[in-house]
Design a protein around this motif. Structure first.
Motif, PDB file in Angstrom:
ATOM      1  N   UNK A 263       0.944  -1.175   0.566  1.00 61.55           N
ATOM      2  CA  UNK A 263      -0.207  -0.259   0.073  1.00 61.55           C
ATOM      3  C   UNK A 263       0.855   1.341  -0.115  1.00 61.55           C
ATOM      4  N   UNK A 264       2.185   1.275   0.256  1.00 61.72           N
ATOM      5  CA  UNK A 264       3.050   2.333   0.898  1.00 61.72           C
ATOM      6  C   UNK A 264       4.455   2.005  -0.310  1.00 61.72           C
ATOM      7  N   UNK A 265       4.838   3.062  -0.595  1.00 64.02           N
ATOM      8  CA  UNK A 265       6.840   3.055  -1.619  1.00 64.02           C
ATOM      9  C   UNK A 265       7.447   4.135  -0.451  1.00 64.02           C
ATOM     10  N   UNK A 266       7.931   4.399   0.224  1.00 62.41           N
ATOM     11  CA  UNK A 266       8.953   5.058   0.963  1.00 62.41           C
ATOM     12  C   UNK A 266       9.968   4.827   1.015  1.00 62.41           C
ATOM     13  N   UNK A 267      10.402   5.950  -0.195  1.00 61.42           N
ATOM     14  CA  UNK A 267      12.014   5.241  -0.526  1.00 61.42           C
ATOM     15  C   UNK A 267      12.228   4.345  -1.138  1.00 61.42           C
ATOM     16  N   UNK A 268      13.071   3.342  -0.330  1.00 62.55           N
ATOM     17  CA  UNK A 268      12.992   1.675  -1.361  1.00 62.55           C
ATOM     18  C   UNK A 268      12.263   0.849  -0.029  1.00 62.55           C
ATOM     19  N   UNK A 269      11.448   1.357   0.678  1.00 68.97           N
ATOM     20  CA  UNK A 269      10.884   0.362   0.962  1.00 68.97           C
ATOM     21  C   UNK A 269       9.543   0.104   0.638  1.00 68.97           C
ATOM     22  N   UNK A 270       9.204  -0.957   0.457  1.00 73.58           N
ATOM     23  CA  UNK A 270       7.939  -1.002   0.203  1.00 73.58           C
ATOM     24  C   UNK A 270       6.767  -1.861   1.025  1.00 73.58           C
ATOM     25  N   UNK A 271       5.859  -1.238   2.107  1.00 73.54           N
ATOM     26  CA  UNK A 271       5.286  -1.428   2.950  1.00 73.54           C
ATOM     27  C   UNK A 271       3.645  -2.200   2.617  1.00 73.54           C
TER      28      UNK A 271
END
Length: 516
Positions: free
Chosen positions: A32-40
């Motif tokens: 649901x969220x992409x934040x920088x290099x993180x896929x959450x």
């Protein structure tokens, strides 16, 4: 039918926590969220939100207790929003750059018992509440603990009409008011976002909107209902927007205030049309910017109108009529009222008012401000304080705030109309118009301008151009040049911060018209 799809239509009988729980049950591994290099994933957000909710309950914080966040964007801030909602507490999102009297005012109105704050916001918080009545937990918007454990806690039953958040208005002309926003209103605002953007499964949204603004909260709720992915960035960046859009496959782009103008200011590039964006939706796009943006970037503009007090979205332009904010969403009706409260003639200007057949889609009122609430909600009708007109097809045209209008030589003038006309001047980058006391009559017009790079400030020349292209009563008398405008988080110009001292302005009225 999928309960989340049902949440996309009135009467919006669900809550943020219920939507998150349904998503976790059905698709915990969906990103649901992409934040920088993180896929959450949904599951990670839900787990952290439950841990936050359990911690709040363990601290003795429960339904209706105000909890502030003074953080930038990021997945941790999103989880805090969800966790505060699950605990039944009242979320008070504050601008992390807030300082001084405006912050003290908001804190005095909301009186939070706990605040999650970035380190840089701790001292301003303590200064604004010197009595020490608020506990501060230092964190940031990005810190996200994927190993968070929910712990044992009995969470309260949450209902759609529970007030969930206090969203403070931008306060462009006075102290900000705390808009009470219910769970139902948050779900309705998410439905409006989906309608305005033609959201469908798999869409990708660039989430630059701050979470202390309704635009940030509503897109997060929308992603739960419509299976969208949000690419979170800490703030809007003109230079970083297109690389992020291309790298992440962003399909829908939201704009406010002067953002489209900012993007147009960048030098044209050969790859301006090389992107996956299908629609740009938002508010504040002038007709000349509308045409220029569509021509350069090949992105259709979908202008909307609304306010936090009425679940964010009131009208949406789905016809492409340039300059219009469109027609009412299915759950609202729009009418224009004159000074006497009666309907205005077709094509005439009037105050935009809103009614609904669905209870609970208007704010219960402004927090601890009964007089302002009484002026907003009268006889089942929400009075927006905005000026508009309707065409024969029912399209609404926004003409500015009633408080941002003035009267000159017996004529009512919308500042928005004057600013829109001045935007056509080749040397003006942006303008802001205010009324000042006239020597004779009601108001004279004082115009503040920022000039385009390489253009000199020539007030006499600007006045001459205005006389040739604008109605006589729209031509500013006084002119000031400014390097830049101070703005609200939604990119509106802070007119209350403009220096209205006429001693430092240039008076361009013909000498024969000046009082000796």
């Amino acid at each position: 039918m999928d309960s989340r799809r049902m949440a996309a239509s009135p009467p919006f009988e669900t809550t943020v926590g219920a939507l998150l729980a349904a998503c976790e049950r059905d698709e915990p591994d969906r990103i649901i969220l992409t934040a920088g290099d993180r896929q959450i994933t949904i599951g990670e957000v839900a787990r952290q939100a439950r841990a936050i909710a359990a911690d709040l309950v363990g601290r003795g914080i429960g339904p209706g207790d105000p909890v502030a966040t003074m953080l930038g964007n990021g997945p941790n801030h999103a989880a805090l929003f969800c966790g505060i909602a699950m605990a039944g507490a009242l979320w008070i999102p504050l601008n992390p750059q807030a300082r001084g009297p405006s912050l003290a005012h908001a804190l005095g109105v909301a009186r939070p018992v706990l605040a999650y704050a970035h380190q840089d916001a701790v001292e301003p918080l303590r200064t604004a509440m010197p009595d020490g009545s608020i506990e501060i937990l230092v964190t940031d918007g990005w810190r996200f603990d994927t190993h968070a454990e929910p712990g044992e806690a009995t969470l309260p039953v949450i209902r759609p009409d529970d007030v969930r958040t206090i969203m403070f208005t931008s306060g462009t002309s006075g102290p900000p008011k705390g808009v009470q926003v219910t769970e139902r209103m948050l779900v309705a605002s998410a439905a409006g976002t989906a309608l305005a953007s033609d959201c469908s499964d798999g869409d990708v949204f660039l989430m630059w909107e701050p979470l202390h603004h309704i635009g940030g909260a509503q897109v997060l709720v929308m992603a739960l209902v419509h299976r969208a992915r949000l690419v979170m960035v800490e703030r809007f960046s003109a230079s970083g927007l297109w690389p992020t859009v291309r790298a992440e496959g962003v399909t829908k782009l939201h704009y406010l205030g002067g953002i489209l103008e900012i993007l147009l200011k960048a030098p044209p590039r050969a790859d301006d049309r090389d992107h996956p964006v299908e629609i740009a939706f938002g508010g504040g796009c002038r007709p000349e910017i509308w045409r220029a943006f569509e021509a350069r970037f090949a992105i259709p503009i979908r202008e909307v109108y609304g306010m936090t007090e009425a679940s964010s979205f009131t009208t949406i332009n789905r016809s492409g009529t340039v300059g219009s904010t469109g027609t009412a969403v299915p759950w609202f009706e729009v009418a224009l009222c004159g000074d006497d409260g009666g309907a205005v003639a077709a094509g005439a200007q009037g105050e935009i008012t809103v009614t609904t057949a669905y209870p609970g889609l208007f704010t219960p009122g402004y927090l601890n401000a009964p007089e302002a609430t009484a002026g907003l909600l009268r006889d089942g009708r929400l009075h927006t304080g905005d000026l508009g007109r309707l065409d024969a097809d029912g399209n609404l045209y926004f003409l500015g705030r009633l408080s941002d209008s003035l009267r000159r030589r017996g004529e009512n003038i919308s500042a928005w109309e004057v600013e829109t006309a001045l935007a056509a001047h080749p040397d003006i980058a942006e303008s802001a118009v205010v009324g000042v006391a006239a020597e004779i009559g009601e108001h004279d017009i004082l115009c503040f301008v920022t000039m385009r790079e390489g253009s000199a400030f020539d007030p006499e020349g600007l006045a001459a151009w205005s006389r040739d292209t604008m109605p006589p009563h729209h031509v500013p008398r006084y002119w000031k040049a400014v390097a830049s405008f101070e703005r609200t988080p939604s990119q509106r110009i802070r007119k209350d911060r403009l220096d209205r001292d006429l001693a430092t302005a240039t008076d361009t009225a013909p000498a024969r018209n000046r009082t000796p």
